[in-house]
Design a protein around this motif. Structure first.
Motif, PDB file in Angstrom:
ATOM      1  N   GLU A  10       0.855  -1.090  -0.061  1.00  0.00           N
ATOM      2  CA  GLU A  10       0.050   0.034  -0.132  1.00  0.00           C
ATOM      3  C   GLU A  10       1.010   1.259  -0.037  1.00  0.00           C
ATOM      4  O   GLU A  10       2.220   1.123   0.416  1.00  0.00           O
ATOM      5  N   ASP A  11       0.497   2.295  -0.401  1.00  0.00           N
ATOM      6  CA  ASP A  11       1.109   3.842  -0.525  1.00  0.00           C
ATOM      7  C   ASP A  11       1.457   4.110   0.945  1.00  0.00           C
ATOM      8  O   ASP A  11       2.628   4.912   0.802  1.00  0.00           O
ATOM      9  N   ASN A  12       1.068   3.631   1.810  1.00  0.00           N
ATOM     10  CA  ASN A  12       1.379   4.313   3.061  1.00  0.00           C
ATOM     11  C   ASN A  12       2.470   3.220   3.786  1.00  0.00           C
ATOM     12  O   ASN A  12       2.748   3.490   4.879  1.00  0.00           O
ATOM     13  N   ALA A  13       3.068   2.404   2.920  1.00  0.00           N
ATOM     14  CA  ALA A  13       4.156   1.335   3.497  1.00  0.00           C
ATOM     15  C   ALA A  13       5.232   2.450   3.934  1.00  0.00           C
ATOM     16  O   ALA A  13       5.423   3.456   3.448  1.00  0.00           O
ATOM     17  N   HIS A  14       6.110   1.872   4.628  1.00  0.00           N
ATOM     18  CA  HIS A  14       7.248   2.975   5.510  1.00  0.00           C
ATOM     19  C   HIS A  14       8.508   2.272   5.083  1.00  0.00           C
ATOM     20  O   HIS A  14       8.752   1.143   5.059  1.00  0.00           O
ATOM     21  N   ILE A  15       9.391   3.128   4.974  1.00  0.00           N
ATOM     22  CA  ILE A  15      10.879   2.728   4.886  1.00  0.00           C
ATOM     23  C   ILE A  15      11.574   2.986   6.197  1.00  0.00           C
ATOM     24  O   ILE A  15      11.114   3.924   6.896  1.00  0.00           O
ATOM     25  N   SER A  16      12.656   2.436   6.592  1.00  0.00           N
ATOM     26  CA  SER A  16      13.232   2.560   7.811  1.00  0.00           C
ATOM     27  C   SER A  16      13.842   4.064   7.726  1.00  0.00           C
ATOM     28  O   SER A  16      14.424   4.775   6.914  1.00  0.00           O
ATOM     29  N   ILE A  17      14.059   4.558   9.025  1.00  0.00           N
ATOM     30  CA  ILE A  17      14.673   5.690   9.158  1.00  0.00           C
ATOM     31  C   ILE A  17      16.099   5.699   8.837  1.00  0.00           C
ATOM     32  O   ILE A  17      16.657   7.045   8.663  1.00  0.00           O
ATOM     33  N   TYR A  18      16.707   4.576   9.038  1.00  0.00           N
ATOM     34  CA  TYR A  18      18.155   4.300   8.595  1.00  0.00           C
ATOM     35  C   TYR A  18      18.248   4.110   7.161  1.00  0.00           C
ATOM     36  O   TYR A  18      19.593   3.874   6.727  1.00  0.00           O
ATOM     37  N   ASN A  19      17.090   4.038   6.436  1.00  0.00           N
ATOM     38  CA  ASN A  19      17.680   4.003   4.837  1.00  0.00           C
ATOM     39  C   ASN A  19      18.636   5.104   4.580  1.00  0.00           C
ATOM     40  O   ASN A  19      18.520   6.343   4.640  1.00  0.00           O
ATOM     41  N   ARG A  20      19.440   4.719   3.762  1.00  0.00           N
ATOM     42  CA  ARG A  20      20.806   5.385   3.477  1.00  0.00           C
ATOM     43  C   ARG A  20      20.182   6.691   2.210  1.00  0.00           C
ATOM     44  O   ARG A  20      21.029   7.573   2.348  1.00  0.00           O
ATOM     45  N   GLY A  21      19.263   6.280   1.635  1.00  0.00           N
ATOM     46  CA  GLY A  21      18.615   7.213   0.553  1.00  0.00           C
ATOM     47  C   GLY A  21      18.103   8.328   1.318  1.00  0.00           C
ATOM     48  O   GLY A  21      18.310   9.401   0.838  1.00  0.00           O
ATOM     49  N   PHE A  22      17.385   8.215   2.545  1.00  0.00           N
ATOM     50  CA  PHE A  22      16.841   9.141   3.348  1.00  0.00           C
ATOM     51  C   PHE A  22      17.957   9.826   4.215  1.00  0.00           C
ATOM     52  O   PHE A  22      17.943  10.995   4.337  1.00  0.00           O
ATOM     53  N   ALA A  23      18.937   9.100   4.675  1.00  0.00           N
ATOM     54  CA  ALA A  23      19.720   9.547   5.836  1.00  0.00           C
ATOM     55  C   ALA A  23      21.015  10.187   5.311  1.00  0.00           C
ATOM     56  O   ALA A  23      21.348  11.274   5.723  1.00  0.00           O
ATOM     57  N   TYR A  24      21.229   9.919   3.827  1.00  0.00           N
ATOM     58  CA  TYR A  24      22.674  10.471   3.420  1.00  0.00           C
ATOM     59  C   TYR A  24      22.466  10.866   1.792  1.00  0.00           C
ATOM     60  O   TYR A  24      23.322  11.203   1.160  1.00  0.00           O
ATOM     61  N   GLY A  25      21.042  10.655   1.293  1.00  0.00           N
ATOM     62  CA  GLY A  25      21.116  10.906   0.042  1.00  0.00           C
ATOM     63  C   GLY A  25      21.753   9.912  -0.993  1.00  0.00           C
ATOM     64  O   GLY A  25      22.153  10.185  -2.144  1.00  0.00           O
ATOM     65  N   ASP A  26      21.910   8.701  -0.322  1.00  0.00           N
ATOM     66  CA  ASP A  26      22.714   7.737  -1.049  1.00  0.00           C
ATOM     67  C   ASP A  26      21.958   6.618  -1.678  1.00  0.00           C
ATOM     68  O   ASP A  26      21.642   5.558  -1.569  1.00  0.00           O
ATOM     69  N   ALA A  27      21.435   7.314  -2.722  1.00  0.00           N
ATOM     70  CA  ALA A  27      20.444   6.883  -3.845  1.00  0.00           C
ATOM     71  C   ALA A  27      20.509   7.489  -5.312  1.00  0.00           C
ATOM     72  O   ALA A  27      20.878   8.672  -5.332  1.00  0.00           O
ATOM     73  N   VAL A  28      20.358   6.659  -6.185  1.00  0.00           N
ATOM     74  CA  VAL A  28      20.110   7.188  -7.641  1.00  0.00           C
ATOM     75  C   VAL A  28      18.692   6.887  -8.033  1.00  0.00           C
ATOM     76  O   VAL A  28      17.945   5.993  -7.496  1.00  0.00           O
ATOM     77  N   PHE A  29      18.161   7.654  -8.765  1.00  0.00           N
ATOM     78  CA  PHE A  29      16.760   7.546  -9.499  1.00  0.00           C
ATOM     79  C   PHE A  29      16.643   7.939 -10.886  1.00  0.00           C
ATOM     80  O   PHE A  29      17.368   8.410 -11.690  1.00  0.00           O
ATOM     81  N   GLU A  30      15.474   7.285 -11.474  1.00  0.00           N
ATOM     82  CA  GLU A  30      15.072   7.551 -12.998  1.00  0.00           C
ATOM     83  C   GLU A  30      13.787   7.765 -12.703  1.00  0.00           C
ATOM     84  O   GLU A  30      12.791   7.144 -12.156  1.00  0.00           O
ATOM     85  N   THR A  31      13.208   8.732 -13.572  1.00  0.00           N
ATOM     86  CA  THR A  31      11.822   9.273 -13.853  1.00  0.00           C
ATOM     87  C   THR A  31      11.610   8.906 -15.297  1.00  0.00           C
ATOM     88  O   THR A  31      12.193   9.347 -16.341  1.00  0.00           O
TER      89      THR A  31
END
Length: 280
Positions: A10-31
């Motif tokens: 469901e859309d209201n699913a959560h990721i961890s607050i320790y997710n590195r994309g959230f914590a450090y911007g350690d993520a890449v993406f495509e739109t």
């Protein structure tokens, strides 16, 4: 519905607050733009994603083939009722949690989300579209600045600046004071029979739509393409300015400070873009 690591939730699913994309911007993406269920320029998106992951020193899972990720996107489109519709897909790949600045490992996870789009073709917006320079902060011309990562602070602050000053967009400068790109896309400048766009070495995003437009310009007999630095002084001397990204396609700039622009080249290239989309 959203896809998290292959699980449709469901859309209201959560990721961890320790997710590195959230914590450090350690993520890449495509739109990715989806038109009538068709993923536009998917191959270009896939290879840019793989190159970005390598530059970020992320491990690429063995199952991260073009076919696998395309199927994952198709599944989440279907789950949201867009299997034959128009949608905006965002695929984020993040390094799995663990460690501080130094990761404990380089394995990855991913999320895929979708939003509906109203139009199924690229159209030229001919309404007023005014831009100016954003000079509070500058882009460092390095390989990292060419990637689509979660580190988008300058784009966020620049967008707030544009809104506060009743602008439709802003143009970013690099530390050499050359114009690099717009807040949400690559920049092209037309002067006479020359079409210029900043080179990747100036720090602009390696845009998928930028690649398409460069290809189309190469097919024109009456124009010459230059990947060359653009100074702020050149903007007011230009005949035409336009901004490109995969969702909008081509956005003509109508005004920069006191200078107003035409849109004939943008219109011609947009027609070529729509032909390419129909034939793909």
């Amino acid at each position: 519905m959203i896809n998290i690591d292959g699980n449709i939730l469901e859309d209201n699913a959560h990721i961890s607050i320790y997710n590195r994309g959230f914590a450090y911007g350690d993520a890449v993406f495509e739109t990715i733009k989806v038109v009538n269920g068709k993923k536009l320029f998917w191959e270009d998106h896939y290879f840019r994603l793989m190159a970005s992951m390598r530059i970020m020193r992320m491990e690429i899972p063995m199952n991260f083939t073009m076919e696998f990720l395309e199927t994952e996107i198709s599944e989440i489109l279907k789950a949201n009722g867009f299997e034959t519709g128009n949608a905006r897909v965002k695929l984020i790949v993040y390094r799995n949690e663990g460690g501080l600045y130094l990761p404990e490992h380089n394995s990855v996870g991913y999320t895929i989300s979708v939003r509906p789009l109203q139009t199924d073709v690229y159209t030229l917006n001919t309404s007023n579209y005014e831009v100016d320079l954003f000079k509070d902060y500058y882009v460092a011309p390095t390989l990292l600045s060419t990637l689509k990562t979660n580190n988008k602070a300058i784009n966020v602050v620049g967008s707030i600046f544009a809104s506060e000053n009743e602008l439709d967009n802003c143009l970013l400068l690099n530390t050499n004071k050359n114009v690099v790109e717009a807040l949400n896309g690559n920049l092209f400048l037309v002067k006479g029979n020359t079409i210029k766009t900043p080179p990747l070495s100036d720090g602009c995003l390696k845009g998928v739509m930028r690649t398409q437009i460069i290809k189309f310009v190469g097919q024109l007999n009456d124009f010459e393409l230059q990947e060359a630095s653009i100074s702020p002084f050149e903007l007011q001397k230009a005949d035409e300015l336009f901004i490109t990204n995969v969702i909008t396609g081509i956005q003509s700039v109508t005004k920069y400070r006191k200078k107003e622009f035409f849109n004939s080249v943008a219109k011609m290239l947009l027609e070529k873009l729509n032909v390419a989309v129909r034939l793909s």
